[in-house]
Design a protein around this motif. Structure first.
Motif, PDB file in Angstrom:
ATOM      1  N   GLU A  88      44.105  53.208  36.531  1.00 22.65           N
ATOM      2  CA  GLU A  88      43.181  52.569  35.590  1.00 22.65           C
ATOM      3  C   GLU A  88      42.564  51.318  36.169  1.00 22.65           C
ATOM      4  O   GLU A  88      41.390  51.046  35.997  1.00 22.65           O
ATOM      5  N   GLY A  89      43.381  50.527  36.851  1.00 29.68           N
ATOM      6  CA  GLY A  89      42.884  49.248  37.359  1.00 29.68           C
ATOM      7  C   GLY A  89      42.399  49.330  38.781  1.00 29.68           C
ATOM      8  O   GLY A  89      41.861  48.357  39.298  1.00 29.68           O
ATOM      9  N   GLN A  90      42.634  50.503  39.470  1.00 28.79           N
ATOM     10  CA  GLN A  90      42.320  50.602  40.900  1.00 28.79           C
ATOM     11  C   GLN A  90      42.875  49.372  41.615  1.00 28.79           C
ATOM     12  O   GLN A  90      42.184  48.654  42.340  1.00 28.79           O
ATOM     13  N   THR A  91      44.159  49.143  41.385  1.00 36.26           N
ATOM     14  CA  THR A  91      44.818  47.939  41.879  1.00 36.26           C
ATOM     15  C   THR A  91      46.300  48.222  42.075  1.00 36.26           C
ATOM     16  O   THR A  91      46.837  49.159  41.473  1.00 36.26           O
ATOM     17  N   ARG A 128      43.043  42.395  42.669  1.00 38.80           N
ATOM     18  CA  ARG A 128      42.200  42.864  41.550  1.00 38.80           C
ATOM     19  C   ARG A 128      42.947  42.623  40.254  1.00 38.80           C
ATOM     20  O   ARG A 128      44.173  42.607  40.246  1.00 38.80           O
ATOM     21  N   PRO A 129      42.218  42.461  39.144  1.00 35.42           N
ATOM     22  CA  PRO A 129      42.887  42.102  37.895  1.00 35.42           C
ATOM     23  C   PRO A 129      44.008  43.089  37.556  1.00 35.42           C
ATOM     24  O   PRO A 129      43.887  44.281  37.837  1.00 35.42           O
ATOM     25  N   VAL A 130      45.069  42.570  36.954  1.00 36.77           N
ATOM     26  CA  VAL A 130      46.202  43.408  36.558  1.00 36.77           C
ATOM     27  C   VAL A 130      45.708  44.504  35.627  1.00 36.77           C
ATOM     28  O   VAL A 130      44.940  44.253  34.709  1.00 36.77           O
ATOM     29  N   ALA A 131      46.163  45.699  35.884  1.00 38.03           N
ATOM     30  CA  ALA A 131      45.688  46.834  35.096  1.00 38.03           C
ATOM     31  C   ALA A 131      46.248  46.807  33.687  1.00 38.03           C
ATOM     32  O   ALA A 131      47.417  46.522  33.487  1.00 38.03           O
ATOM     33  N   GLY A 132      45.407  47.128  32.711  1.00 40.18           N
ATOM     34  CA  GLY A 132      45.888  47.321  31.348  1.00 40.18           C
ATOM     35  C   GLY A 132      46.481  48.711  31.256  1.00 40.18           C
ATOM     36  O   GLY A 132      46.119  49.589  32.018  1.00 40.18           O
TER      37      GLY A 132
END
Ligand code: FAD
Length: 596
Positions: A88-91, A128-132
């Motif tokens: 989801e977050g590509q992270t 990258r932002p933490v994935a929800g």
């Protein structure tokens, strides 16, 4: 909120991961891979976790855990969530799942390794932002016959019994894993079990167990409840065995247990109880667990409890009960504020650590009181003299059975009967310098370096970590632990003489097995710790909750450490687990039959 059963977990995992990959569009700026399938592994709690990651030139398409040996009950949530969050977050900047941090970190490390092999920009992936997490689409209303609050021993026993009696069941558990204090416990289960006790020449009777429980709690316990507990303990063992749980043939005396009637499960700690009941839930239809779902309120309708309100990561959930609700949320040993409020028998407990898991916060007592339940004995808080000085936990304790262990203070002297009640031992310890004791045993307790204590730790590992000390002579051990060698040797010599006489020591000890005379000798430091809360919701022998008006509250049952009135002022060691299974089953059976 997550459904527990792994059959759904697996299907859900595949669907959610695939869906997330399809929906993820357009590609995130900056990510660039060499398209392909990459695999990597990292060591989790029990062994390697291997993942397979599929990427195209600009995005992560799928993450699959292809091999692991983690405990399903503890690790499933992490194994489900983290791949979803990565896609989801590509992270890979994904939070570890509480309660499964070792698994989480290993999984994230393996995914990171695979993405690095694919030529991914590590800095970008890690910042990258933490994935929800995917929380959409969760229902806000559910309905079943029986709702159980709490997924420890009592709650799971209640759930399984209710299901065996024909009810549909949902268990709400606020933590990301099942087990509560039960899974952490030493697993000691008191039962008058003639076949096993006779193997070791131990005489026992139901009357003796009842009397010791009643007297051990200063006659404050309810004799009817005690009798139900004792008389049904053997049936509870048979029931667990039928469900697949295995107990060892040995019988031992837990500290404060007063008699050699504790069975030890084959699986370590309390895992056997949770694995056994969890396996039933996993295999059967019409019974499920919702993890990370915190019950907040009991719903009343015309004086009857008809459901539960809860919060989940996705929001509010209401679960309505056709038949009844069972409160099995455990005690409040980890709630310092609540402990302080009710404590009258101990000096301040504010700075005393606890053996309990962090979820033991008394929620069920608060919810039940809010709808008129009566509570009993909240001031009765049990401390043990055997906490790890750093954490308060029981791990690191080297006493395997009371009859082979002595406690000495910082002067190298015994100060109490090690077979005494827990409150007696803890009070005596509080009078010693720094409230500190050393457990002392010899090779009889640990014949080899890989012999495990009651908490599944090998003595070699404890010595290596500096949590236990080993020496080839008493004198050397005394020096290692910094106690007066002359005092220490005299203490052990006097104890050994008492073992020979089977009595007559200065403290009135009656439980003796072996002398402490065979090298290597071991010592481990211990201190007072909050262990058990004897008080709680008032119930009758049918596990129905009694209101402040003396009448039962229709539709509401309670079982386990959340209840009060059984153990009086002092619970015998090894009596809590039978309490949870016996009263859990009674609550489950009666709730299943409590049709409106
Ligand atoms: P728990 O097992 O604590 O389960 C309660 C569950 O309810 C938890 O999972 C909790 O997260 C959940 N919960 C709480 N609030 C909510 C909420 N609002 N919504 C949803 N879920 C909620 N006893 C023995 O007889 N023998 C032993 O050897 C022994 N060893 C022990 C060792 C340790 C370290 C500890 C801490 C205790 C030990 N005990 C032992 C005591 C015994 O383990 C406990 O009394 C018993 O397991 C309690 O079972 P329970 O099901 O009532 O509560």
């Amino acid at each position: 909120m997550k459904k527990f059963t792994s059959k759904y977990l697996v299907v859900g995992l595949v669907l959610v991961v695939a869906l997330a990959a399809i929906l993820w569009w357009p590609s995130e700026e900056g990510l660039s891979f060499t398209a392909g399938t990459y695999s990597a592994s990292a060591v989790g709690f029990n062994g390697p976790i291997r993942v397979e990651v599929v990427v195209d030139r600009a995005k992560i398409n799928s993450v699959r855990v292809v091999e692991h040996t983690e405990s399903r009950l503890i690790a499933d949530v992490a194994l489900l969530r983290i791949p979803v969050a990565v896609i989801e977050g590509q992270t890979v900047a994904v939070d570890a799942v509480a309660g499964a941090t070792v698994t989480s970190r290993a999984l994230i490390a393996a995914i990171t390794d695979a993405l690095t092999q694919a030529g991914g920009n590590l800095t970008l992936l890690q910042t990258r932002p933490v994935a929800g997490l995917a929380q959409q689409g969760q229902p806000t209303e559910r309905r079943v016959d029986v709702v159980v609050i709490g997924g420890g021993g009592a709650g799971l026993a209640a759930a399984v019994q209710a299901h065996q009696d024909g009810a549909t069941v949902i268990v709400l558990e606020k933590m990301p894993r099942l087990g509560g204090n039960t899974i952490l416990s030493g697993g000691a289960f008191n039962v008058v079990d003639e076949s096993r006790q006779k193997l070791h020449g131990i005489e026992d009777s139901v009357e003796r167990h009842v009397t010791q429980t009643y007297e051990g709690g200063d006659r404050l316990g309810n004799l009817d409840l005690i009798r139900v507990l004792v008389e049904n303990a053997a049936g509870a063992v048979r029931w667990l065995e039928e469900l697949g749980m295995k107990f060892q043939d040995s019988v031992f005396t837990v500290p404060g247990g007063m008699w050699a009637r504790a069975l030890r499960p084959v699986a370590p700690l309390g895992t056997g109880f949770i694995e056994t009941l969890g396996a039933y839930i996993e295999k059967e239809e019409g019974i499920e667990v919702l993890l990370e779902t915190t019950a907040t309120e009991l719903i009343l309708d015309g004086g009857r409890v008809v459901g539960v309100k809860a919060t989940t990561a996705a929001g509010q959930l209401t679960v309505r009960a056709n038949n009844a609700v069972i409160v099995a949320t455990g005690g409040f040993g980890a709630n310092v504020e609540m402990r302080d409020k009710v404590n009258v028998h101990w000096p301040s407990l504010t700075n005393i650590k606890t053996t309990n898991h962090p979820g033991a916060t008394g929620d069920g007592i608060r919810m039940a009181e809010a709808i008129g339940a009566s509570v009993v004995g909240l001031d009765q808080i049990q401390l043990l003299p055997l906490g790890d000085p750093a954490t308060g936990s029981l791990s690191g304790s080297i006493g395997r059975s009371v009859d082979t262990t002595i406690y000495v203070n910082k002067d190298g002297k015994r100060f109490v009967n090690e077979g005494a009640r827990r409150d007696v031992m803890t009070r005596a310890l509080m009078e010693q310098r720094d409230s500190a004791l050393w457990e002392v045993v010899d090779r009889d307790s640990f014949p080899t370096g890989d012999t495990r204590n009651n908490f599944a730790e090998t003595i070699d590992s404890l010595v290596a970590q500096g949590r236990a000390f080993r020496a080839d002579s008493l004198e050397e051990l005394a020096r290692l632990i910094n106690v007066n060698p002359a005092n220490f040797i005299q203490t052990v010599t006097e104890f050994n003489a008492a073992v020979e006489r089977k009595g007559g020591d200065a403290f009135g000890r009656t439980l003796f097995a072996d002398k402490i005379d065979t090298a290597p000798f071991y010592a481990a430091p211990r201190t007072p710790t909050v262990h058990h809360t004897m008080g709680g919701i008032a119930i009758n022998t049918s596990a129905e909750v009694v209101g402040t008006n003396g009448q039962i509250i229709p539709g509401l049952f309670a079982a386990g450490e959340v209840t009060g009135g059984i153990h009086g002022s002092n619970r015998l060691g090894g009596n809590a687990l039978p309490d949870t299974i016996v009263f859990g089953r009674i609550a489950g059976r009666n709730a299943a039959n409590a049709r409106r």
